[in-house]
Design a protein around this motif. Structure first.
Motif: not given
Ligand code: SF4
Ligand code: SAH
Ligand code: F3S
Length: 450
Positions: A166, A169, A172, A206
């Motif tokens: 995303c 975020c 990752p 996650q």
């Molecule tokens: Fe998106 Fe992964 Fe972050 Fe959740 S952990 S918000 S799915 S990038």
């Protein structure tokens, strides 16, 4: 015996990781002690998700410097400071540059090496050690077999990392690529927790519903299948899982909600926004209506399922219309609880580079109206529970003398009078009063374990 002080920030996975770090330091003689001033080792397990969370770490480290100095000056005692978790992973060396009194920096994928790092620190006379590798070995294979005491409701990590990217975020980058533990190792850990008194398991990841581990039949299982298998374990009363991504909500998992009694009727399914434009800019890879369809399917499987979600307001480019669409989605879903945040720019993520940032003032306004709506839904949901009879798991004593604290199947916190001997048991209660964040109840009777 040495005193270990652990402070945990961030998500449930960090809570799980902190417990595992305690397990791995126990053979070195470290035992948890809640008194910071007595600590021989201080571990702070950090969160990088929003700017505020990660800045907190540095102010905390400022305070810890004084604790370390005082112990050295007044008691000639050495205090080791360990920074673990997602800030450790993201900032690495930057931490020891800004806070040279930190002894060890260890990432979420290498904390199984903590005992070695501690030993090394003592033997090689280095000022500090940093280990934020994404190692080839599987951390879970190197964590101690022995698990310390957990509560009646415990976490069990089954999946870690995220491949969704995303655009807002950091996960990752701090937790790395998606990894699923095998069904066998998960079931073994579940059995250990159950034999130590745990009655409820929350499976963590996650992106937990992307779990796809090797099953007992050597085939690849999905999370639904794993839940069916765990539900067979005697003395396990309740199962939950978090956090899920809408795209990974497959048929078997939805069916599990219909068929597995032990699977609780509550699901945290973040959507972040109700606007398709924003969802696309967030790289969520689904539309608002696809999300609503998933909820419809869940509700057809389990009519009383209570929904929870996460929302971000003020994502770059979010207009009044986009925001109105988020409010409208919330109206349609009707959440039993939810978490909401102002968008926070995270260095290194794709959204950070966008020019159309939303002003702080608008973010605050939107957050307030969003939270008003969510709070009113939560209150309304709690009110529907008045006079209802629930089986609840007693987790702990409450603040008030003679009171106990438990959770309903829908994750509400409920308070009632009862003896401490009920902690860890399922009891049946009748709700007498509902408030914004909790319920009051009276005990009807204690239930036998299944
Ligand atoms: Fe998106 Fe992964 Fe972050 Fe959740 S952990 S918000 S799915 S990038
Ligand atoms: N894996 C989960 C959640 C991870 S982080 C999921 O996919 O939903 C938990 C929540 O923090 C997210 O759901 C999101 O609402 C919020 N969050 C993550 N990054 C953020 C950012 N940069 N600014 C504000 N909130 C953020
Ligand atoms: Fe925070 Fe890392 Fe969890 S950034 S939310 S501790 S995965």
């Amino acid at each position: 015996m040495k005193n270990l002080f652990v402070k945990t920030y961030g998500c449930q996975m960090n809570v799980y990781d902190s417990d595992r770090m305690k397990d791995s330091l126990a053979p070195l003689g470290y035992q948890e002690n809640p008194d910071l001033q007595d600590a021989d080792m201080i571990v702070i397990n950090t969160c990088h998700i929003r700017e505020k969370a990660s800045e907190k770490v540095f102010s905390e480290l400022g305070r810890l410097r004084k604790v370390k100095q005082r112990a050295a000056e007044e008691q000639n005692r050495e205090v080791k400071i360990v920074v673990a978790g997602c800030v450790a992973q993201a900032e690495g060396e930057e931490i020891t540059k800004r806070a040279p009194w930190v002894d060890i920096v260890v990432g979420p994928q290498t904390y199984h090496r903590l005992p070695d790092l501690v030993a090394k620190l003592d033997s090689v006379q280095r000022t500090h050690l940093i280990d934020t590798e994404f190692p080839p070995e599987v951390k879970f294979d190197f964590l101690p077999e022995q698990l310390g005491k957990r509560g009646p409701a415990a976490f069990l990590s089954v999946q870690e990392g995220c491949d969704k990217f995303c655009s807002f975020c950091v996960v990752p980058y701090t937790r790395g690529a998606e990894f699923s533990r095998s069904a066998e190792t998960v079931i073994e850990e579940a059995k250990k927790l159950i034999s130590n008194g745990t009655r409820e398991l929350t499976l963590l990841g996650q992106n937990v519903n992307a779990w796809h581990g090797i099953g007992r039949d050597s085939r690849e299982w999905g999370l639904g299948r794993l839940i069916y298998a765990l539900a067979e374990l005697p003395n396990l009363e309740r199962i939950r899982y978090t956090t899920s991504h809408p795209l990974d909500m497959d048929d078997e998992l939805i069916r599990a909600h219909a068929e597995v009694d032990k699977l609780m009727p509550y699901l945290h399914l973040p959507v972040q926004s109700g606007s398709d434009n924003i969802l696309q800019a967030m790289n969520r890879r689904h539309t608002a209506s696809q999300y609503l369809t998933i909820i419809d399917r869940l509700r057809s499987a389990r009519e009383d399922i209570a929904m929870s979600g996460d929302f971000i307001v003020g994502f770059p480019g979010e207009t009044d219309k986009d925001f109105a669409e988020t409010l409208s989605l919330i109206d349609k879903v009707g959440y039993a609880s939810a978490y909401s945040f102002k968008y926070s720019t995270r260095p290194g993520t794709p959204a950070a580079g966008k020019i159309e940032q939303v002003s702080e003032e608008i973010k605050s306004e939107r957050l307030t109206s969003l939270q008003q709506l969510l709070d009113s839904q939560q209150f309304a949901f709690n009110k529907t529970c008045e006079n209802a009879v629930f089986d609840v798991l007693v987790e702990q004593k409450a603040g008030r003398e003679g009171q106990l604290n438990a959770r309903t199947p829908y994750m509400q916190s409920v308070y009632f009078e009862g003896p401490d001997s009920l902690i860890g048991k399922i009891v049946q209660v009748k709700v007498s009063d509902a408030r914004q964040n909790s319920l009051s109840a009276d005990i009807i009777h204690e239930k036998e374990a299944k």
